[in-house]
Design a protein around this motif. Structure first.
Motif, PDB file in Angstrom:
ATOM      1  N   GLU A 143     -22.125  17.181 -13.422  1.00  0.00           N
ATOM      2  CA  GLU A 143     -21.590  16.170 -13.447  1.00  0.00           C
ATOM      3  C   GLU A 143     -21.933  15.673 -15.039  1.00  0.00           C
ATOM      4  O   GLU A 143     -20.645  15.101 -15.298  1.00  0.00           O
ATOM      5  CB  GLU A 143     -22.097  14.808 -13.235  1.00  0.00           C
ATOM      6  CG  GLU A 143     -22.228  14.618 -11.587  1.00  0.00           C
ATOM      7  CD  GLU A 143     -20.706  13.873 -10.799  1.00  0.00           C
ATOM      8  OE1 GLU A 143     -19.621  13.484 -12.003  1.00  0.00           O
ATOM      9  OE2 GLU A 143     -20.539  14.384  -9.833  1.00  0.00           O
TER      10      GLU A 143
ATOM     11  N   ASP B 203     -18.051  15.054 -16.886  1.00  0.00           N
ATOM     12  CA  ASP B 203     -18.271  14.095 -18.005  1.00  0.00           C
ATOM     13  C   ASP B 203     -17.863  14.161 -18.963  1.00  0.00           C
ATOM     14  O   ASP B 203     -16.599  13.256 -19.869  1.00  0.00           O
ATOM     15  CB  ASP B 203     -19.054  13.069 -18.079  1.00  0.00           C
ATOM     16  CG  ASP B 203     -20.180  12.343 -16.497  1.00  0.00           C
ATOM     17  OD1 ASP B 203     -19.222  12.235 -15.899  1.00  0.00           O
ATOM     18  OD2 ASP B 203     -21.080  12.113 -16.320  1.00  0.00           O
TER      19      ASP B 203
ATOM     20  N   ARG C 276     -13.699  14.598 -18.502  1.00  0.00           N
ATOM     21  CA  ARG C 276     -12.902  13.521 -17.827  1.00  0.00           C
ATOM     22  C   ARG C 276     -11.753  12.974 -18.293  1.00  0.00           C
ATOM     23  O   ARG C 276     -10.761  11.967 -18.115  1.00  0.00           O
ATOM     24  CB  ARG C 276     -13.344  12.112 -16.937  1.00  0.00           C
ATOM     25  CG  ARG C 276     -14.216  12.947 -15.505  1.00  0.00           C
ATOM     26  CD  ARG C 276     -15.255  11.920 -14.435  1.00  0.00           C
ATOM     27  NE  ARG C 276     -15.227  12.797 -13.823  1.00  0.00           N
ATOM     28  CZ  ARG C 276     -16.421  13.354 -13.053  1.00  0.00           C
ATOM     29  NH1 ARG C 276     -17.253  13.368 -14.313  1.00  0.00           N
ATOM     30  NH2 ARG C 276     -16.919  13.636 -12.196  1.00  0.00           N
TER      31      ARG C 276
ATOM     32  N   ASN D  50      -8.385  13.693 -12.179  1.00  0.00           N
ATOM     33  CA  ASN D  50      -9.653  12.951 -12.355  1.00  0.00           C
ATOM     34  C   ASN D  50     -10.504  14.689 -11.796  1.00  0.00           C
ATOM     35  O   ASN D  50     -10.035  14.953 -11.221  1.00  0.00           O
ATOM     36  CB  ASN D  50     -10.438  11.411 -11.448  1.00  0.00           C
ATOM     37  CG  ASN D  50     -12.190  11.642 -12.399  1.00  0.00           C
ATOM     38  OD1 ASN D  50     -12.609  12.195 -12.593  1.00  0.00           O
ATOM     39  ND2 ASN D  50     -11.981  10.584 -11.883  1.00  0.00           N
ATOM     40  N   VAL D  51     -11.585  14.535 -11.441  1.00  0.00           N
ATOM     41  CA  VAL D  51     -12.117  15.849 -10.617  1.00  0.00           C
ATOM     42  C   VAL D  51     -13.677  15.051 -10.060  1.00  0.00           C
ATOM     43  O   VAL D  51     -14.091  14.378 -10.704  1.00  0.00           O
ATOM     44  CB  VAL D  51     -12.314  16.517 -11.912  1.00  0.00           C
ATOM     45  CG1 VAL D  51     -13.332  16.241 -12.141  1.00  0.00           C
ATOM     46  CG2 VAL D  51     -12.642  18.056 -10.648  1.00  0.00           C
ATOM     47  N   GLU D  52     -13.984  15.384  -8.902  1.00  0.00           N
ATOM     48  CA  GLU D  52     -14.788  14.776  -8.275  1.00  0.00           C
ATOM     49  C   GLU D  52     -15.663  16.317  -7.699  1.00  0.00           C
ATOM     50  O   GLU D  52     -15.309  17.010  -7.340  1.00  0.00           O
ATOM     51  CB  GLU D  52     -15.077  13.948  -7.268  1.00  0.00           C
ATOM     52  CG  GLU D  52     -14.306  14.224  -6.018  1.00  0.00           C
ATOM     53  CD  GLU D  52     -14.686  13.739  -4.591  1.00  0.00           C
ATOM     54  OE1 GLU D  52     -15.801  12.652  -4.448  1.00  0.00           O
ATOM     55  OE2 GLU D  52     -13.422  13.708  -3.756  1.00  0.00           O
ATOM     56  N   ILE D  53     -17.351  16.747  -7.521  1.00  0.00           N
ATOM     57  CA  ILE D  53     -17.564  17.497  -7.149  1.00  0.00           C
ATOM     58  C   ILE D  53     -17.555  17.154  -6.221  1.00  0.00           C
ATOM     59  O   ILE D  53     -18.515  16.102  -4.882  1.00  0.00           O
ATOM     60  CB  ILE D  53     -18.988  18.211  -7.794  1.00  0.00           C
ATOM     61  CG1 ILE D  53     -20.055  17.695  -9.266  1.00  0.00           C
ATOM     62  CG2 ILE D  53     -20.120  18.777  -6.968  1.00  0.00           C
ATOM     63  CD1 ILE D  53     -20.626  17.360  -9.789  1.00  0.00           C
ATOM     64  N   VAL D  54     -17.751  18.378  -4.983  1.00  0.00           N
ATOM     65  CA  VAL D  54     -17.662  18.218  -3.239  1.00  0.00           C
ATOM     66  C   VAL D  54     -18.989  19.047  -2.502  1.00  0.00           C
ATOM     67  O   VAL D  54     -19.974  18.559  -1.872  1.00  0.00           O
ATOM     68  CB  VAL D  54     -16.685  19.292  -2.475  1.00  0.00           C
ATOM     69  CG1 VAL D  54     -16.556  19.369  -1.363  1.00  0.00           C
ATOM     70  CG2 VAL D  54     -15.038  18.338  -2.853  1.00  0.00           C
TER      71      VAL D  54
ATOM     72  N   VAL E 155     -14.737  21.815  -6.277  1.00  0.00           N
ATOM     73  CA  VAL E 155     -14.745  20.489  -6.564  1.00  0.00           C
ATOM     74  C   VAL E 155     -13.251  20.025  -5.413  1.00  0.00           C
ATOM     75  O   VAL E 155     -12.808  20.983  -5.524  1.00  0.00           O
ATOM     76  CB  VAL E 155     -14.345  20.709  -8.114  1.00  0.00           C
ATOM     77  CG1 VAL E 155     -15.505  20.512  -8.277  1.00  0.00           C
ATOM     78  CG2 VAL E 155     -13.392  21.427  -8.453  1.00  0.00           C
ATOM     79  N   ARG E 156     -13.188  18.782  -6.288  1.00  0.00           N
ATOM     80  CA  ARG E 156     -11.719  17.945  -5.656  1.00  0.00           C
ATOM     81  C   ARG E 156     -10.979  17.200  -7.081  1.00  0.00           C
ATOM     82  O   ARG E 156     -11.732  16.547  -7.330  1.00  0.00           O
ATOM     83  CB  ARG E 156     -12.280  17.246  -4.721  1.00  0.00           C
ATOM     84  CG  ARG E 156     -10.522  16.307  -4.104  1.00  0.00           C
ATOM     85  CD  ARG E 156     -10.948  15.621  -2.776  1.00  0.00           C
ATOM     86  NE  ARG E 156     -11.600  16.515  -1.430  1.00  0.00           N
ATOM     87  CZ  ARG E 156     -12.552  15.894  -1.407  1.00  0.00           C
ATOM     88  NH1 ARG E 156     -13.584  15.178  -1.388  1.00  0.00           N
ATOM     89  NH2 ARG E 156     -13.083  17.327   0.304  1.00  0.00           N
TER      90      ARG E 156
ATOM     91  N   GLN F 267      -8.231  15.069  -8.164  1.00  0.00           N
ATOM     92  CA  GLN F 267      -7.653  13.624  -7.466  1.00  0.00           C
ATOM     93  C   GLN F 267      -6.966  13.412  -8.381  1.00  0.00           C
ATOM     94  O   GLN F 267      -6.627  13.096  -9.574  1.00  0.00           O
ATOM     95  CB  GLN F 267      -8.999  12.189  -7.229  1.00  0.00           C
ATOM     96  CG  GLN F 267     -10.402  13.190  -7.183  1.00  0.00           C
ATOM     97  CD  GLN F 267     -10.984  12.133  -7.439  1.00  0.00           C
ATOM     98  OE1 GLN F 267     -11.880  11.420  -8.137  1.00  0.00           O
ATOM     99  NE2 GLN F 267     -11.819  11.814  -6.235  1.00  0.00           N
TER     100      GLN F 267
END
Length: 116
Positions: free
Chosen positions: A49, A53, A56, A65-69, A78-79, A81
């Motif tokens: 993260e 960050d 981002r 954006n990106v998120e950790i799956v 990751v996903r 977005q």
């Protein structure tokens, strides 16, 4: 010619205060080690993260954006977005941007894959 001489005190009060000062320094060092953050190069959600960050703002500037799956061994899933999810350059963003930066910061990362 003068000679340098070193005298050692055998006074018990001086020896006790030196021991107390040493113990205080040791406990202060132990306390600061306990308060210090975890290894920033370890493969943890928090460290991933932290690296994401840093990236981002660039992703958000293009509407994404990106998120950790999940983290599966050395593989970070990751996903992407927003605009990044449907962008034709998302593979380049994933491999040349996100994966490269994560591998530099966290050597244990072997691959970053996109989860839809």
């Amino acid at each position: 010619m003068t000679a340098n001489t070193t005298t050692t005190s055998t006074d018990p009060a001086t020896a006790t205060s030196a021991t107390a000062a040493s113990a205080t320094a040791t406990s202060a060092t132990a306390a600061s080690a306990a308060a210090s953050p975890a290894d920033p190069h370890a493969l943890t959600i928090e460290n991933v993260e932290r690296v994401l960050d840093e990236l981002r703002p660039y992703l958000m500037a293009d509407g994404g954006n990106v998120e950790i799956v999940e983290i599966d061994g050395p593989v970070v899933k990751v996903r992407l977005q927003g605009a990044c999810g449907s962008c034709p350059s998302s593979t380049m963003t994933l491999k040349m941007g996100i994966e490269r930066k994560l591998r530099e910061a966290i050597p244990e990362v072997s691959e970053v894959v996109q989860v839809l």
